[in-house]
Design an enzyme around this catalytic site. Structure first.
Site, PDB file in Angstrom:
ATOM      1  N   LYS A   1       0.543   0.060  23.211  1.00 52.24           N
ATOM      2  CA  LYS A   1      -0.082   0.782  22.441  1.00 52.24           C
ATOM      3  C   LYS A   1      -1.364   0.483  22.376  1.00 52.24           C
ATOM      4  CE  LYS A   1      -0.294   2.260  17.619  1.00 52.24           C
ATOM      5  NZ  LYS A   1       0.120   2.456  16.341  1.00 52.24           N
TER       6      LYS A   1
ATOM      7  N   GLY B   1       1.873   3.572   4.728  1.00 54.47           N
ATOM      8  CA  GLY B   1       2.923   3.125   4.020  1.00 54.47           C
ATOM      9  C   GLY B   1       3.359   3.955   2.985  1.00 54.47           C
TER      10      GLY B   1
ATOM     11  N   GLU C   1     -12.261  -0.547  12.502  1.00 50.24           N
ATOM     12  CA  GLU C   1     -11.638  -1.824  13.286  1.00 50.24           C
ATOM     13  C   GLU C   1     -12.206  -2.295  14.351  1.00 50.24           C
ATOM     14  OE1 GLU C   1      -7.033  -1.555  11.605  1.00 50.24           O
ATOM     15  OE2 GLU C   1      -7.514  -0.273  12.851  1.00 50.24           O
TER      16      GLU C   1
ATOM     17  N   GLY D   1       0.995  -1.192   0.115  1.00 50.52           N
ATOM     18  CA  GLY D   1       0.014   0.007   0.204  1.00 50.52           C
ATOM     19  C   GLY D   1       0.801   1.190  -0.099  1.00 50.52           C
ATOM     20  N   ALA D   2       0.054   2.531  -0.530  1.00 48.74           N
ATOM     21  CA  ALA D   2       0.892   3.382  -0.492  1.00 48.74           C
ATOM     22  C   ALA D   2      -0.154   4.751  -0.054  1.00 48.74           C
ATOM     23  CB  ALA D   2       1.368   3.975  -1.924  1.00 48.74           C
ATOM     24  N   GLY D   3      -0.628   4.523   0.961  1.00 52.26           N
ATOM     25  CA  GLY D   3      -1.446   5.200   1.644  1.00 52.26           C
ATOM     26  C   GLY D   3      -0.603   6.253   2.761  1.00 52.26           C
TER      27      GLY D   3
ATOM     28  N   ASN E   1      -2.504  -2.656  14.361  1.00 53.84           N
ATOM     29  CA  ASN E   1      -2.868  -2.226  15.826  1.00 53.84           C
ATOM     30  C   ASN E   1      -3.579  -3.684  16.381  1.00 53.84           C
ATOM     31  OD1 ASN E   1      -2.182   0.280  16.253  1.00 53.84           O
ATOM     32  ND2 ASN E   1      -3.787   1.070  15.106  1.00 53.84           N
TER      33      ASN E   1
END
Length: 307
Positions: free
Chosen positions: A186, A12, A269, A7-9, A103
């Protein structure tokens, strides 16, 4: 070291872009629309830490991936994980290392089952970034971090090699001796913030400003912390105090990205962040009534969203 970024969001695109900017061998695995955008407009990063314009970055589409890579950096949302696994599976060879920065914990089980636990490191990232209307990667705050490590805590040769490459391009990259503890801590913070701000549909500051608000926030933190403790990863003193400070800061505009996704009508999520935590609490017989209410709320949102 050949690195495949899935991905290139926002995530990423940022971390992969910084590595590419540093001259590292990076290829982005993208869908057709994103491939077209990268070919025409390049990968653009707008950041307090310095802008970048990467013309026609190396990219490959799912179904056309035939080569093996040394490292796969996985930063998708949990609800895209199954499709992501199918798309990058051809890139995984006998010496490939997968670094997921999702996560929670459930993704580790899925990746282990598919590729074998020996290929999967622990990982996490901390960054506030988004894609704007021009499909540029916009970093919203200077803070950035990406951590990775063997799940048994050893500083292996492959982690040292990855660390050398990642630190050459990413400020805030760091190998961890305690990545599972880091991931749980986290998760404690994120789940507390996501459950609280999504359920109340407002910021930490607004919750604190109403009767019972502080008790509600601290009660949510108590439930998530107790679940982590039962799993053997009790939040550390300094961490717990820092998180407690963040969710008790009067006037704070802080919300979780999950709440922002709800406002935008996007998928969330719920199962990966909140549902899985409840399942682990149930196994350990830890009562989590506030988390249960938040989870029911999220599932009702999902039901309404898909009609």
């Amino acid at each position: 070291m050949r690195i495949l970024v899935v991905g290139a969001g926002a995530i990423g695109g940022y971390f992969g872009g910084r590595l590419l900017q540093a001259g590292r061998d990076v290829t982005f695995l993208v869908r057709p629309r994103r491939a077209s955008e990268l070919a025409s407009a390049g990968l653009v990063i707008k950041s307090p830490n310095g802008d970048a314009m990467l013309t026609n970055p190396p990219a490959v589409q799912a179904g056309k991936l035939t080569e093996k890579f040394d490292v796969v950096l996985l930063s998708c949302k949990a609800f895209d994980l199954d499709d992501a696994i199918k798309s990058f599976a051809p890139a995984v060879g006998s010496n490939t290392t997968i670094i997921p920065v999702l996560n929670g914990m459930r993704h580790l089980d899925l990746l282990d089952q598919k590729f074998g636990a020996e290929r999967v490191l622990g990982g996490l990232c901390a960054i506030a970034a988004t894609l704007n209307e021009k499909r540029e990667v916009v970093q919203l705050q200077p803070m950035q971090a990406i951590n990775y490590g063997e799940r048994d805590g050893k500083l292996s040769a492959r982690v040292r090699a990855i660390d050398e490459v990642f630190t050459s391009g990413i400020a805030g990259a760091s190998a961890s001796h305690n990545i599972m503890q880091d991931m749980w801590e986290k998760w404690v913070f994120l789940s507390s913030l996501a459950a609280s701000t999504s359920l109340m549909r407002t910021s930490v500051g607004n919750i604190l400003a109403v009767p019972g608000g502080k008790d509600f926030l601290l009660g949510m933190l108590d439930e998530t912390s107790a679940t982590a403790t039962a799993a053997g990863y009790a939040p550390g003193g300094p961490f717990f105090e820092r998180v407690k400070g963040l969710i008790t800061t009067e006037g704070s505009p802080m919300t979780a990205s999950m709440f922002r996704d709800i406002k935008a009508g996007l998928p969330v999520e719920a199962d990966h962040i909140i549902g899985d935590l409840i399942a682990r609490a149930d196994t350990a017989k830890v009562p989590v009534p506030k988390l249960r209410i938040a989870y029911t709320h999220l599932k009702a949102y999902e039901k309404q969203r898909v009609g």
